[in-house]
Structures are given as C-alpha cells and as structure tokens.
Design a protein around this motif. Structure first.
Motif, short mmCIF file in Angstrom:
data_model
loop_
_atom_site.label_atom_id
_atom_site.label_comp_id
_atom_site.label_asym_id
_atom_site.label_seq_id
_atom_site.Cartn_x
_atom_site.Cartn_y
_atom_site.Cartn_z
N GLY A 4 0.79 -1.22 0.00
CA GLY A 4 0.00 0.00 0.00
C GLY A 4 0.83 1.27 0.00
N ARG A 5 2.09 1.17 0.31
CA ARG A 5 2.94 2.36 0.37
C ARG A 5 3.12 3.00 -1.00
NH1 ARG A 5 6.67 2.96 4.75
NH2 ARG A 5 7.18 4.87 3.63
N GLU A 6 2.83 2.25 -2.08
CA GLU A 6 2.96 2.82 -3.42
C GLU A 6 1.99 3.98 -3.62
OE1 GLU A 6 -0.17 -0.22 -3.50
OE2 GLU A 6 1.92 -0.33 -2.86
N LYS A 7 0.96 4.04 -2.80
CA LYS A 7 0.00 5.16 -2.90
C LYS A 7 0.69 6.50 -2.61
CE LYS A 7 -4.12 2.45 -1.87
NZ LYS A 7 -3.57 1.13 -1.97
N GLU A 8 1.80 6.45 -1.88
CA GLU A 8 2.57 7.66 -1.62
C GLU A 8 3.06 8.28 -2.93
OE1 GLU A 8 5.71 6.56 1.09
OE2 GLU A 8 4.27 5.72 2.52
N ILE A 9 3.33 7.43 -3.91
CA ILE A 9 3.79 7.93 -5.21
C ILE A 9 2.68 8.76 -5.83
CG2 ILE A 9 4.57 7.31 -7.53
CD1 ILE A 9 5.71 4.71 -6.27
N GLY A 10 1.45 8.26 -5.78
CA GLY A 10 0.31 8.99 -6.33
C GLY A 10 0.11 10.32 -5.65
N GLU A 11 0.26 10.33 -4.33
CA GLU A 11 0.14 11.58 -3.58
C GLU A 11 1.22 12.57 -4.02
OE1 GLU A 11 -2.27 12.47 -1.32
OE2 GLU A 11 -3.25 10.58 -1.83
N GLY A 12 2.43 12.05 -4.18
CA GLY A 12 3.54 12.90 -4.62
C GLY A 12 3.33 13.43 -6.03
N MET A 13 2.82 12.56 -6.91
CA MET A 13 2.55 13.00 -8.28
C MET A 13 1.48 14.09 -8.30
SD MET A 13 2.67 9.32 -10.27
CE MET A 13 2.26 9.95 -11.89
N ALA A 14 0.46 13.96 -7.46
CA ALA A 14 -0.58 14.99 -7.37
C ALA A 14 0.03 16.30 -6.89
CB ALA A 14 -1.71 14.54 -6.45
N GLN A 15 0.94 16.22 -5.93
CA GLN A 15 1.63 17.42 -5.44
C GLN A 15 2.42 18.07 -6.57
OE1 GLN A 15 1.83 19.15 -2.57
NE2 GLN A 15 0.46 17.87 -1.39
N VAL A 16 3.10 17.25 -7.37
CA VAL A 16 3.89 17.78 -8.48
C VAL A 16 2.99 18.49 -9.48
CG1 VAL A 16 5.30 17.13 -10.48
CG2 VAL A 16 5.80 16.16 -8.23
N TYR A 17 1.88 17.84 -9.85
CA TYR A 17 0.93 18.48 -10.78
C TYR A 17 0.43 19.80 -10.19
CZ TYR A 17 0.20 15.01 -14.49
OH TYR A 17 0.34 14.20 -15.58
N ALA A 18 0.08 19.79 -8.92
CA ALA A 18 -0.43 21.00 -8.28
C ALA A 18 0.64 22.08 -8.19
CB ALA A 18 -0.98 20.66 -6.90
N ASN A 19 1.88 21.67 -8.21
CA ASN A 19 3.00 22.62 -8.19
C ASN A 19 3.24 23.22 -9.58
OD1 ASN A 19 5.25 23.68 -6.43
ND2 ASN A 19 6.44 22.89 -8.13
N GLU A 20 3.00 22.43 -10.61
CA GLU A 20 3.29 22.85 -11.99
C GLU A 20 2.14 23.60 -12.64
OE1 GLU A 20 6.26 22.57 -13.58
OE2 GLU A 20 6.99 21.85 -11.64
N PHE A 21 0.92 23.38 -12.17
CA PHE A 21 -0.26 24.01 -12.76
C PHE A 21 -1.04 24.74 -11.68
CE2 PHE A 21 0.62 20.22 -15.29
CZ PHE A 21 0.64 20.73 -16.58
N THR A 22 -1.68 25.82 -12.06
CA THR A 22 -2.54 26.53 -11.10
C THR A 22 -3.79 25.70 -10.86
OG1 THR A 22 -3.82 27.72 -12.77
CG2 THR A 22 -1.75 28.78 -12.00
#
Length: 179
Positions: free
Chosen positions: A101-119
C-alpha cells in the motif's frame, strides 16, 4: 486499453529501473538527491490533480513499485549472502506484506507535483478538457501514439547508431587504425 497497459507497464519498468539504484546507494552510504521543494497546494488543486491522474490511470505505472523494490533489494542482498537465500525469500514476503500500500505515496507525490506545476484553475480546466470528447480521445489514443513514437525512436536510434559507428570507423581509418 491493452496498449495503455503496455505503455504503463513500460513506464513502471522505467520507474523500477530508476529506483534500482536505491539499494546500491544505501550500501554506498550516499545521500539521495533531494527532491525539489514543492509549494503548498490547495485542497481543490490536489483534488483536480488526483482526478487527472486517475483519468490517465497513472496508478498503473507504480502499482507494483513495492513488490518490485522488495524483490530488487532481496536480490542485492542475496548477491553477498547466498547462504541466506531461504531466509531472505521468507523475509521478502514479510517485508512486502508490511509495506503493501505504500505505493500510494507515489500517487500523492505525483498529485503534489501536478499541483506545483499548474494553477488550480489550470488543473480544473484540464479536468474539463479530459472529460470532453477530444480529451477522451486523447486519453484513449495517446498510449498508442506514445508506443508508436517509442518504437520509431528505437528504430531511428538503431539506424543512427550505425551512422555514428561508420563515422567513428572512417575517422579512425584516417588515423591508420582499422577498428
């Protein structure tokens, strides 16, 4: 959908290969490269980013990250501890279960990256786009286009490598050295 699965599997493999250095780095006691600092994102931006990633089925890229890293780590440890193969195989199953289940951390991080790159608004606009007929077509056809693009790039690289090799040989021949 099969081509999406293949592309995502290839991407997962790429992630896995990129992460293969982690056990080696740990053995070498090198500090891992620091991730870039991300600005805080609003809950709405994160929600939109997660929706985009869900529509793109991004979780398929990292679904097997935990078992793959457990297996890679076990294999690295086996190289210098062959006498412990049975134990390491048993421990690998325990570790994989403990970390499932720890792989879900990757998804959370990817969402953070998207939110960082786009308004937040851009993310909402992207969600709207991906829900449109053209956006749906992009989601369904892009994996195939990427697959064919990768195939083209591989073919080009093989042909170009022959050109490069020919140039090396020609230049070395000018120096009186046949290779």
């Amino acid at each position: 959908m099969k081509s999406l699965s293949r592309i995502l599997s290839a991407a997962g493999l790429a992630v896995g290969l990129a992460l293969t250095g982690i056990p080696a780095n740990a053995q070498q006691k090198q500090a891992p490269a620091a991730a870039p600092a991300l600005k805080p994102a609003s809950p709405a931006a994160l929600a939109a980013a997660k929706e985009i990633l869900a529509m793109k089925n991004a979780s398929a890229m990292y679904a097997s990250a935990v078992p793959n890293l457990v297996e890679q780590t076990k294999n690295v440890l086996l190289q210098s501890n062959l006498n412990y193969q049975k134990d390491l195989n048993e421990v690998a199953m325990i570790v994989a279960k403990n970390l499932a289940g720890r792989e879900k951390e990757i998804g959370e991080g990817m969402a953070q990256v998207y939110a960082n790159e786009f308004t937040e608004q851009e993310l909402k606009d992207l969600v709207t786009f991906y829900k449109s007929p053209l956006g749906q077509k992009l989601l369904s056809h892009e994996p195939r286009a990427i697959q064919f693009s990768m195939s083209y790039m591989n073919q080009w690289a093989q042909t170009f490598a022959e050109t490069v090799n020919g140039q090396f040989r020609a230049e070395m021949k000018k120096r009186g050295k046949d290779i």
